[in-house]
Design a protein around this motif. Sequence first.
Motif, PDB file in Angstrom:
ATOM      1  N   THR A  76      41.808   2.764  -2.365  1.00  0.00           N
ATOM      2  CA  THR A  76      41.347   3.182  -3.689  1.00  0.00           C
ATOM      3  C   THR A  76      39.816   3.196  -3.703  1.00  0.00           C
ATOM      4  OG1 THR A  76      41.563   0.887  -4.423  1.00  0.00           O
ATOM      5  CG2 THR A  76      43.401   2.384  -4.911  1.00  0.00           C
ATOM      6  N   LEU A  77      39.229   3.765  -4.754  1.00  0.00           N
ATOM      7  CA  LEU A  77      37.780   3.878  -4.837  1.00  0.00           C
ATOM      8  C   LEU A  77      37.235   2.924  -5.901  1.00  0.00           C
ATOM      9  CD1 LEU A  77      37.267   7.752  -4.674  1.00  0.00           C
ATOM     10  CD2 LEU A  77      37.680   6.115  -2.819  1.00  0.00           C
ATOM     11  N   ARG A  78      35.994   2.467  -5.677  1.00  0.00           N
ATOM     12  CA  ARG A  78      35.382   1.500  -6.591  1.00  0.00           C
ATOM     13  C   ARG A  78      33.862   1.687  -6.610  1.00  0.00           C
ATOM     14  NH1 ARG A  78      36.247  -3.925  -2.803  1.00  0.00           N
ATOM     15  NH2 ARG A  78      35.098  -3.135  -0.984  1.00  0.00           N
ATOM     16  N   GLY A 198      40.110  19.469 -11.217  1.00  0.00           N
ATOM     17  CA  GLY A 198      40.694  19.101  -9.936  1.00  0.00           C
ATOM     18  C   GLY A 198      40.272  17.713  -9.520  1.00  0.00           C
ATOM     19  N   GLY A 199      40.895  17.196  -8.470  1.00  0.00           N
ATOM     20  CA  GLY A 199      40.556  15.873  -7.965  1.00  0.00           C
ATOM     21  C   GLY A 199      41.781  15.166  -7.430  1.00  0.00           C
ATOM     22  N   PHE A 200      41.749  13.831  -7.450  1.00  0.00           N
ATOM     23  CA  PHE A 200      42.878  13.075  -6.920  1.00  0.00           C
ATOM     24  C   PHE A 200      42.979  11.719  -7.590  1.00  0.00           C
ATOM     25  CE2 PHE A 200      39.258  12.559  -4.012  1.00  0.00           C
ATOM     26  CZ  PHE A 200      39.110  11.174  -3.967  1.00  0.00           C
ATOM     27  N   VAL A 201      44.171  11.132  -7.473  1.00  0.00           N
ATOM     28  CA  VAL A 201      44.465   9.784  -7.960  1.00  0.00           C
ATOM     29  C   VAL A 201      45.013   8.994  -6.780  1.00  0.00           C
ATOM     30  CG1 VAL A 201      45.882   8.403  -9.529  1.00  0.00           C
ATOM     31  CG2 VAL A 201      44.948  10.603 -10.299  1.00  0.00           C
ATOM     32  N   ILE A 202      44.555   7.762  -6.623  1.00  0.00           N
ATOM     33  CA  ILE A 202      45.066   6.886  -5.572  1.00  0.00           C
ATOM     34  C   ILE A 202      45.648   5.641  -6.233  1.00  0.00           C
ATOM     35  CG2 ILE A 202      44.548   5.611  -3.463  1.00  0.00           C
ATOM     36  CD1 ILE A 202      42.169   7.456  -3.025  1.00  0.00           C
ATOM     37  N   ASP A 203      46.932   5.360  -5.953  1.00  0.00           N
ATOM     38  CA  ASP A 203      47.615   4.201  -6.515  1.00  0.00           C
ATOM     39  C   ASP A 203      48.007   3.234  -5.408  1.00  0.00           C
ATOM     40  OD1 ASP A 203      47.715   4.738  -9.327  1.00  0.00           O
ATOM     41  OD2 ASP A 203      49.192   6.295  -8.921  1.00  0.00           O
ATOM     42  N   GLU A 213      49.022   5.269  -2.318  1.00  0.00           N
ATOM     43  CA  GLU A 213      49.620   6.611  -2.389  1.00  0.00           C
ATOM     44  C   GLU A 213      48.615   7.582  -2.984  1.00  0.00           C
ATOM     45  OE1 GLU A 213      53.436   8.891  -4.509  1.00  0.00           O
ATOM     46  OE2 GLU A 213      52.878   6.843  -5.074  1.00  0.00           O
ATOM     47  N   PHE A 214      48.468   8.734  -2.364  1.00  0.00           N
ATOM     48  CA  PHE A 214      47.529   9.766  -2.793  1.00  0.00           C
ATOM     49  C   PHE A 214      48.267  10.801  -3.637  1.00  0.00           C
ATOM     50  CE2 PHE A 214      45.233  13.737  -2.350  1.00  0.00           C
ATOM     51  CZ  PHE A 214      43.903  13.366  -2.394  1.00  0.00           C
ATOM     52  N   LYS A 215      47.705  11.130  -4.790  1.00  0.00           N
ATOM     53  CA  LYS A 215      48.249  12.160  -5.666  1.00  0.00           C
ATOM     54  C   LYS A 215      47.136  13.152  -5.995  1.00  0.00           C
ATOM     55  CE  LYS A 215      51.247   8.657  -7.734  1.00  0.00           C
ATOM     56  NZ  LYS A 215      51.603   7.920  -8.982  1.00  0.00           N
ATOM     57  N   THR A 216      47.514  14.392  -6.309  1.00  0.00           N
ATOM     58  CA  THR A 216      46.542  15.449  -6.552  1.00  0.00           C
ATOM     59  C   THR A 216      46.451  15.779  -8.033  1.00  0.00           C
ATOM     60  OG1 THR A 216      47.044  16.414  -4.389  1.00  0.00           O
ATOM     61  CG2 THR A 216      45.870  17.808  -5.958  1.00  0.00           C
ATOM     62  N   VAL A 310      39.294  -5.022  -6.012  1.00  0.00           N
ATOM     63  CA  VAL A 310      40.029  -3.927  -5.366  1.00  0.00           C
ATOM     64  C   VAL A 310      40.895  -3.257  -6.423  1.00  0.00           C
ATOM     65  CG1 VAL A 310      41.666  -3.271  -3.570  1.00  0.00           C
ATOM     66  CG2 VAL A 310      40.045  -5.137  -3.157  1.00  0.00           C
ATOM     67  N   PRO A 311      40.525  -2.053  -6.886  1.00  0.00           N
ATOM     68  CA  PRO A 311      41.306  -1.393  -7.941  1.00  0.00           C
ATOM     69  C   PRO A 311      42.721  -1.052  -7.477  1.00  0.00           C
ATOM     70  CG  PRO A 311      39.147  -0.390  -7.686  1.00  0.00           C
ATOM     71  CD  PRO A 311      39.336  -1.280  -6.504  1.00  0.00           C
ATOM     72  N   GLU A 312      43.681  -1.241  -8.385  1.00  0.00           N
ATOM     73  CA  GLU A 312      45.048  -0.811  -8.099  1.00  0.00           C
ATOM     74  C   GLU A 312      45.209   0.688  -8.293  1.00  0.00           C
ATOM     75  OE1 GLU A 312      44.610  -4.834  -8.771  1.00  0.00           O
ATOM     76  OE2 GLU A 312      44.511  -3.409 -10.445  1.00  0.00           O
ATOM     77  N   ARG A 313      44.324   1.285  -9.076  1.00  0.00           N
ATOM     78  CA  ARG A 313      44.348   2.739  -9.299  1.00  0.00           C
ATOM     79  C   ARG A 313      42.915   3.249  -9.408  1.00  0.00           C
ATOM     80  NH1 ARG A 313      47.427   6.821 -13.536  1.00  0.00           N
ATOM     81  NH2 ARG A 313      48.791   6.981 -11.736  1.00  0.00           N
ATOM     82  N   SER A 314      42.651   4.407  -8.797  1.00  0.00           N
ATOM     83  CA  SER A 314      41.372   5.086  -8.984  1.00  0.00           C
ATOM     84  C   SER A 314      41.641   6.559  -9.272  1.00  0.00           C
ATOM     85  CB  SER A 314      40.459   4.925  -7.768  1.00  0.00           C
ATOM     86  OG  SER A 314      41.073   5.389  -6.588  1.00  0.00           O
ATOM     87  N   ILE A 315      40.802   7.123 -10.128  1.00  0.00           N
ATOM     88  CA  ILE A 315      40.928   8.515 -10.561  1.00  0.00           C
ATOM     89  C   ILE A 315      39.578   9.174 -10.336  1.00  0.00           C
ATOM     90  CG2 ILE A 315      41.532  10.028 -12.496  1.00  0.00           C
ATOM     91  CD1 ILE A 315      42.863   7.504 -13.792  1.00  0.00           C
TER      92      ILE A 315
END
Length: 323
Positions: A76-78, A198-203, A213-216, A310-315
């Motif tokens: 994930t991103l932070r 556009g972009g992505f989400v990471i969970d 998991e990578f999502k679009t 450490v984020p559990e989700r990043s957008i």
Amino acid sequence: MKVSSSLVALIGAASLAACGGGGSGGGGTSGPAPSPSPSPSPSPSPTFTYTKFADLSGDQDFPTACVEAEGSPIGTLRNAIPRQMGRNGNLIYTASTDSWAVNDGIGRNETFGPADLVSTTANSDSYEKPSGFGPLNRFQIFRNSNTGIDFEYMRSTFTLLFDGANPPGYTSCYFGVPTDPDDVPSDATVTYTDLRIGGFVIDEVPGGSPPSEFKTIIGGSGTLTGNTQSGELTIDISLTVEDAGGVQSTITPIQGTVGTEINGDVAGYSGFLNAGAVPEYTIAGGYFGPEGRETGFIFHAAIDQNADGVPERSIYGGVAAKR
């Protein structure tokens, strides 16, 4: 040539002429009547000229508005950092070598040229080259036009750089032919309704391999409304997200108001959406083309529910808009 050529002609002419009366004589006759003073010539409106992005030539030091974030141990991103719209040397094009020099704002630099180009599509050019630390450094330029909306003055980038000593650096920017800060629309309110998102989400996937998991972000909807008197931009958007299995979901609401910032000869904005809520979004954007006809901003949000860094989700993504 420079990215844009903004010509401001401020010419004021006030010509006053008067003829005084003559003295009186034996017959008491008066002299000639005073000539009327001509009205001052009105100052012409400033003239602004812009070159479309596709017509630019020569070397360019592009103004950019960026958000930089770093990768976490689970992917994930932070630690997002907004970069105010400006000519800060983050993106330089050299015509003689057809190459792009990128700087992520925290000391990582790379140059990508024709030998590093791995794919070209109607919407993007993608570059890759060895980082020297295992993963490849990556750079992409997006034309933001694959939804039928033609952006003439603006482009966006995505950069992933490694230096071996720090977490990987993710940087996304909008850049192009900037709006002159004095080139303000005559309408008190302007609305952008043609959006490309556009972009992505990471969970996080607890116990999973890989651990996330990578999502679009495949699109979204909303409006951007500008107040030309106050310089405020009000944002109200939602995101459409799709996972690897094709299942879609929506992230909403994403709302807030940011103010215009003038940095030299360019205008942009940065701040927060959903301020004080969870998640809170960091954004940075700019205006491009005549009267800010096009605008784009990068956004990032991280959810760290257990406050362990450490984020559990990043957008992470961008919004390109046109009116």
